[in-house]
Design a protein around this motif. Structure first.
Motif, PDB file in Angstrom:
ATOM      1  N   GLN A  82       0.820  -1.210   0.000  1.00  0.00           N
ATOM      2  CA  GLN A  82       0.000   0.000   0.000  1.00  0.00           C
ATOM      3  C   GLN A  82       0.856   1.263   0.000  1.00  0.00           C
ATOM      4  O   GLN A  82       0.495   2.265  -0.629  1.00  0.00           O
ATOM      5  CB  GLN A  82      -0.927  -0.012   1.214  1.00  0.00           C
ATOM      6  CG  GLN A  82      -2.058  -1.033   1.128  1.00  0.00           C
ATOM      7  CD  GLN A  82      -2.857  -1.105   2.417  1.00  0.00           C
ATOM      8  OE1 GLN A  82      -2.313  -0.996   3.515  1.00  0.00           O
ATOM      9  NE2 GLN A  82      -4.162  -1.281   2.290  1.00  0.00           N
ATOM     10  N   ARG A  83       1.993   1.202   0.689  1.00  0.00           N
ATOM     11  CA  ARG A  83       2.879   2.373   0.700  1.00  0.00           C
ATOM     12  C   ARG A  83       3.404   2.684  -0.695  1.00  0.00           C
ATOM     13  O   ARG A  83       3.477   3.848  -1.098  1.00  0.00           O
ATOM     14  CB  ARG A  83       4.046   2.132   1.661  1.00  0.00           C
ATOM     15  CG  ARG A  83       3.659   2.124   3.136  1.00  0.00           C
ATOM     16  CD  ARG A  83       4.898   2.136   4.025  1.00  0.00           C
ATOM     17  NE  ARG A  83       4.528   1.965   5.424  1.00  0.00           N
ATOM     18  CZ  ARG A  83       4.541   0.796   6.065  1.00  0.00           C
ATOM     19  NH1 ARG A  83       4.899  -0.309   5.428  1.00  0.00           N
ATOM     20  NH2 ARG A  83       4.197   0.733   7.335  1.00  0.00           N
ATOM     21  N   TRP A  84       3.782   1.635  -1.431  1.00  0.00           N
ATOM     22  CA  TRP A  84       4.264   1.848  -2.801  1.00  0.00           C
ATOM     23  C   TRP A  84       3.156   2.424  -3.680  1.00  0.00           C
ATOM     24  O   TRP A  84       3.387   3.341  -4.476  1.00  0.00           O
ATOM     25  CB  TRP A  84       4.782   0.540  -3.396  1.00  0.00           C
ATOM     26  CG  TRP A  84       6.240   0.297  -3.139  1.00  0.00           C
ATOM     27  CD1 TRP A  84       6.797  -0.650  -2.315  1.00  0.00           C
ATOM     28  CD2 TRP A  84       7.341   1.015  -3.716  1.00  0.00           C
ATOM     29  NE1 TRP A  84       8.167  -0.548  -2.344  1.00  0.00           N
ATOM     30  CE2 TRP A  84       8.534   0.452  -3.191  1.00  0.00           C
ATOM     31  CE3 TRP A  84       7.444   2.074  -4.611  1.00  0.00           C
ATOM     32  CZ2 TRP A  84       9.806   0.908  -3.543  1.00  0.00           C
ATOM     33  CZ3 TRP A  84       8.701   2.544  -4.958  1.00  0.00           C
ATOM     34  CH2 TRP A  84       9.855   1.969  -4.430  1.00  0.00           C
ATOM     35  N   VAL A  85       1.959   1.873  -3.572  1.00  0.00           N
ATOM     36  CA  VAL A  85       0.841   2.377  -4.383  1.00  0.00           C
ATOM     37  C   VAL A  85       0.567   3.837  -4.050  1.00  0.00           C
ATOM     38  O   VAL A  85       0.402   4.676  -4.951  1.00  0.00           O
ATOM     39  CB  VAL A  85      -0.421   1.518  -4.152  1.00  0.00           C
ATOM     40  CG1 VAL A  85      -1.621   2.141  -4.868  1.00  0.00           C
ATOM     41  CG2 VAL A  85      -0.205   0.093  -4.644  1.00  0.00           C
ATOM     42  N   LEU A  86       0.532   4.166  -2.764  1.00  0.00           N
ATOM     43  CA  LEU A  86       0.277   5.545  -2.358  1.00  0.00           C
ATOM     44  C   LEU A  86       1.373   6.479  -2.863  1.00  0.00           C
ATOM     45  O   LEU A  86       1.099   7.560  -3.401  1.00  0.00           O
ATOM     46  CB  LEU A  86       0.179   5.621  -0.832  1.00  0.00           C
ATOM     47  CG  LEU A  86       0.003   7.024  -0.233  1.00  0.00           C
ATOM     48  CD1 LEU A  86      -1.271   7.678  -0.742  1.00  0.00           C
ATOM     49  CD2 LEU A  86      -0.007   6.950   1.299  1.00  0.00           C
ATOM     50  N   ALA A  87       2.639   6.051  -2.725  1.00  0.00           N
ATOM     51  CA  ALA A  87       3.755   6.909  -3.131  1.00  0.00           C
ATOM     52  C   ALA A  87       3.759   7.150  -4.636  1.00  0.00           C
ATOM     53  O   ALA A  87       3.902   8.291  -5.098  1.00  0.00           O
ATOM     54  CB  ALA A  87       5.082   6.282  -2.694  1.00  0.00           C
ATOM     55  N   LEU A  88       3.600   6.095  -5.428  1.00  0.00           N
ATOM     56  CA  LEU A  88       3.708   6.237  -6.883  1.00  0.00           C
ATOM     57  C   LEU A  88       2.502   6.944  -7.487  1.00  0.00           C
ATOM     58  O   LEU A  88       2.646   7.774  -8.398  1.00  0.00           O
ATOM     59  CB  LEU A  88       3.898   4.864  -7.524  1.00  0.00           C
ATOM     60  CG  LEU A  88       5.235   4.176  -7.181  1.00  0.00           C
ATOM     61  CD1 LEU A  88       5.280   2.766  -7.750  1.00  0.00           C
ATOM     62  CD2 LEU A  88       6.416   4.994  -7.694  1.00  0.00           C
ATOM     63  N   THR A  89       1.296   6.623  -7.016  1.00  0.00           N
ATOM     64  CA  THR A  89       0.119   7.316  -7.544  1.00  0.00           C
ATOM     65  C   THR A  89       0.140   8.786  -7.143  1.00  0.00           C
ATOM     66  O   THR A  89      -0.262   9.666  -7.928  1.00  0.00           O
ATOM     67  CB  THR A  89      -1.185   6.659  -7.057  1.00  0.00           C
ATOM     68  OG1 THR A  89      -1.185   6.595  -5.623  1.00  0.00           O
ATOM     69  CG2 THR A  89      -1.344   5.263  -7.636  1.00  0.00           C
ATOM     70  N   SER A  90       0.623   9.076  -5.946  1.00  0.00           N
ATOM     71  CA  SER A  90       0.702  10.476  -5.507  1.00  0.00           C
ATOM     72  C   SER A  90       1.736  11.253  -6.321  1.00  0.00           C
ATOM     73  O   SER A  90       1.505  12.407  -6.702  1.00  0.00           O
ATOM     74  CB  SER A  90       1.059  10.548  -4.016  1.00  0.00           C
ATOM     75  OG  SER A  90       0.063   9.954  -3.224  1.00  0.00           O
ATOM     76  N   LEU A  91       2.887  10.622  -6.608  1.00  0.00           N
ATOM     77  CA  LEU A  91       3.915  11.297  -7.399  1.00  0.00           C
ATOM     78  C   LEU A  91       3.439  11.534  -8.826  1.00  0.00           C
ATOM     79  O   LEU A  91       3.701  12.592  -9.411  1.00  0.00           O
ATOM     80  CB  LEU A  91       5.201  10.475  -7.395  1.00  0.00           C
ATOM     81  CG  LEU A  91       6.406  11.093  -8.124  1.00  0.00           C
ATOM     82  CD1 LEU A  91       6.738  12.469  -7.562  1.00  0.00           C
ATOM     83  CD2 LEU A  91       7.621  10.168  -8.033  1.00  0.00           C
ATOM     84  N   ALA A  92       2.729  10.550  -9.389  1.00  0.00           N
ATOM     85  CA  ALA A  92       2.178  10.735 -10.733  1.00  0.00           C
ATOM     86  C   ALA A  92       1.169  11.879 -10.747  1.00  0.00           C
ATOM     87  O   ALA A  92       1.156  12.719 -11.656  1.00  0.00           O
ATOM     88  CB  ALA A  92       1.525   9.445 -11.216  1.00  0.00           C
ATOM     89  N   SER A  93       0.310  11.908  -9.740  1.00  0.00           N
ATOM     90  CA  SER A  93      -0.651  12.999  -9.629  1.00  0.00           C
ATOM     91  C   SER A  93       0.062  14.335  -9.454  1.00  0.00           C
ATOM     92  O   SER A  93      -0.351  15.351 -10.024  1.00  0.00           O
ATOM     93  CB  SER A  93      -1.583  12.739  -8.449  1.00  0.00           C
ATOM     94  OG  SER A  93      -2.420  13.839  -8.214  1.00  0.00           O
TER      95      SER A  93
END
Length: 466
Positions: free
Chosen positions: A5-16
């Motif tokens: 979940q941390r990876w998903v949160l980090a990468l989707t947030s950076l893309a956004s």
């Protein structure tokens, strides 16, 4: 929160962050683009609106493609296209090609933003989703803080073209990490709704085209009336088409949920006020108060910094406070802040007098953003998250587009670029309209059910979506 979940949160947030940064970094560059490319207000509007309009029109199709072929797959493709389009904008020799590049960027963003939202929502259960969305809004909100600052620093230290080169290394970093660290997810497979896509696209383009050109060409000219009428007819046709087609791009039945309908409409008005005001704030500091690009970016910090500070707190407390209270209170605060600015702003205004209302407005919208998102996502069952995400982001971008157009029309009628005084008059009137849009969002937010009542619309939307 586990490792995945941390990876998903980090990468989707950076893309956004990358997508939102590109949307807002342009604000402090608009004055330089106007002077360098000899662009008028309409061309500046299209520099922003070509991005947001293609973004909005293609969002639902991208969400449907992600549900069918894989959200991560489309997410990665969007990152790649966005990176290439950013390089294209950087080398554009004129306003026309810059606008074309911005339209391609917007189309790529349509694959990135809703799928980032869907991938994040799918990775977190409802009990954790409010906190995750608060963190997501806070990180992506760094674009709101960093956009004007980074844009001002780059324009002053290098050249406006470098605001687009900035996306290239971020995109090249995200692509391999997203492929290996984000688990693939899908939604309910459905046939693509090309009829709905065509009607929505032509309708939105026609109305925006008419609004952009109405002040210069005149409301009664065929070049304005024809696209305006055609756009309105297509929008009405889109609603009727979506009600009848077996597998609609936008299921109209979801709007029978109060939380879903009010959250989306409030989001539309929220982003209309934000995008429209952001379009003029940096220009006011440069053209009205004679600030440098970097000084203009720094001047916006009291408004923008609050998103990264307040949004995560609001998201973490959403389950306790409820979406309605956060949204209504937040948009009321923003309306008060914008109204305050409209009353005091002029070419002789001391900067210190603008700081309190900017902070007030920033705190307000930081409370409202995650609340509107959570109201929409929480009103649908898990298989419909992709549709809900696409709907919210579509209306958000359309709201931003119409906000820029409406505030620009008000600005043109009350002022212009002729002198600093003219700009100050137009700016004050435009921001007053931004305050009105914020207040309207607060009123719409009252329609969102309180926490104790939200189980009713959620169950209803679940039943109707099956």
């Amino acid at each position: 929160m586990d490792h995945r979940q941390r990876w998903v949160l980090a990468l989707t947030s950076l893309a956004s962050l990358m997508v939102m940064l590109d949307m807002l970094v342009v604000t402090t560059a608009l004055n330089a683009i106007r002077l360098d490319l000899h662009a008028g207000l309409a061309e500046l509007e299209w520099t922003v609106n070509a991005y947001t309009l293609s973004f909005a029109v293609l969002l639902m199709t991208a969400a449907a493609l992600g549900d069918r072929f894989g959200r991560r797959r489309l997410f990665v493709i969007g990152l790649a296209v966005f990176t290439v389009a950013s390089a294209g904008c950087a080398v554009a020799p004129g306003a026309g090609l810059l606008i074309t590049g911005r339209a391609i960027q917007g189309a790529a963003s349509a694959m990135v933003m809703p799928l980032a939202f869907s991938l994040l929502s799918a990775a977190f259960p409802p009990a954790q989703r409010g906190k995750a969305l608060g963190l997501f809004s806070g990180v992506s909100g760094l674009a709101t803080l960093g956009g004007p600052l980074v844009g001002g620093a780059i324009v002053q230290g290098l050249a406006w073209q470098w605001i687009f080169w900035l996306n290239v290394p971020i995109g090249l970093l995200l692509i391999p990490l997203a492929r290996t660290r984000i688990p693939e997810s899908r939604g309910a497979a459905a046939r693509l709704d090309f009829g709905g896509l065509l009607l929505a696209g032509v309708g939105a383009l026609g109305i925006v085209w008419a609004l952009v050109h109405a002040n210069t060409d005149g409301w009664g000219t065929p070049g304005v009336l024809v696209p305006l009428i055609a756009g309105a007819v297509c929008v009405a046709g889109f609603v009727e088409w979506e009600r009848r087609v077996p597998e609609p791009m936008l299921p109209m039945r979801l709007f029978t949920s109060r939380a879903f309908a009010a959250g989306n409409f409030a989001g539309f008005l929220l982003y209309a006020s934000i995008f429209g005001s952001a379009f003029f704030f940096a220009q006011f500091f440069q053209a009205g108060l004679r600030y440098s690009p970097l000084e203009a970016g720094l001047a916006l910090v009291p408004w923008t910094v609050t998103l990264s500070l307040v949004a995560p707190i609001a998201g973490a407390r959403m389950n306790r406070i409820g979406e309605r209270r956060l949204l209504v209170a937040g948009m009321t605060l923003q309306a008060a802040g914008f109204g305050w600015i409209a009353l005091v702003a002029s070419t002789t205004t001391a900067y210190v007098s603008l700081v309190p209302p900017m902070v007030l407005a920033g705190v307000g919208v930081s409370m409202a953003m995650p609340a509107a998102q959570n109201a929409v996502i929480g009103a649908v069952p898990p298989p419909m998250i992709g549709k809900a995400s696409g709907t919210f982001n579509t209306l958000r971008q359309l709201g931003g587009t119409f906000g820029v157009v409406i505030l620009s029309a008000v600005f043109t009628s009350a002022g212009g670029f002729g002198s600093a005084t003219d700009f100050g008059h137009g700016f004050a009137r435009a921001i007053a309209v931004g305050a009105g849009l914020s207040l309207a969002a607060a009123i719409v937010g009252l329609w969102i059910p309180v926490r104790s009542d939200q189980s009713v619309p959620v169950r209803r939307a679940t039943v109707e979506a099956r």
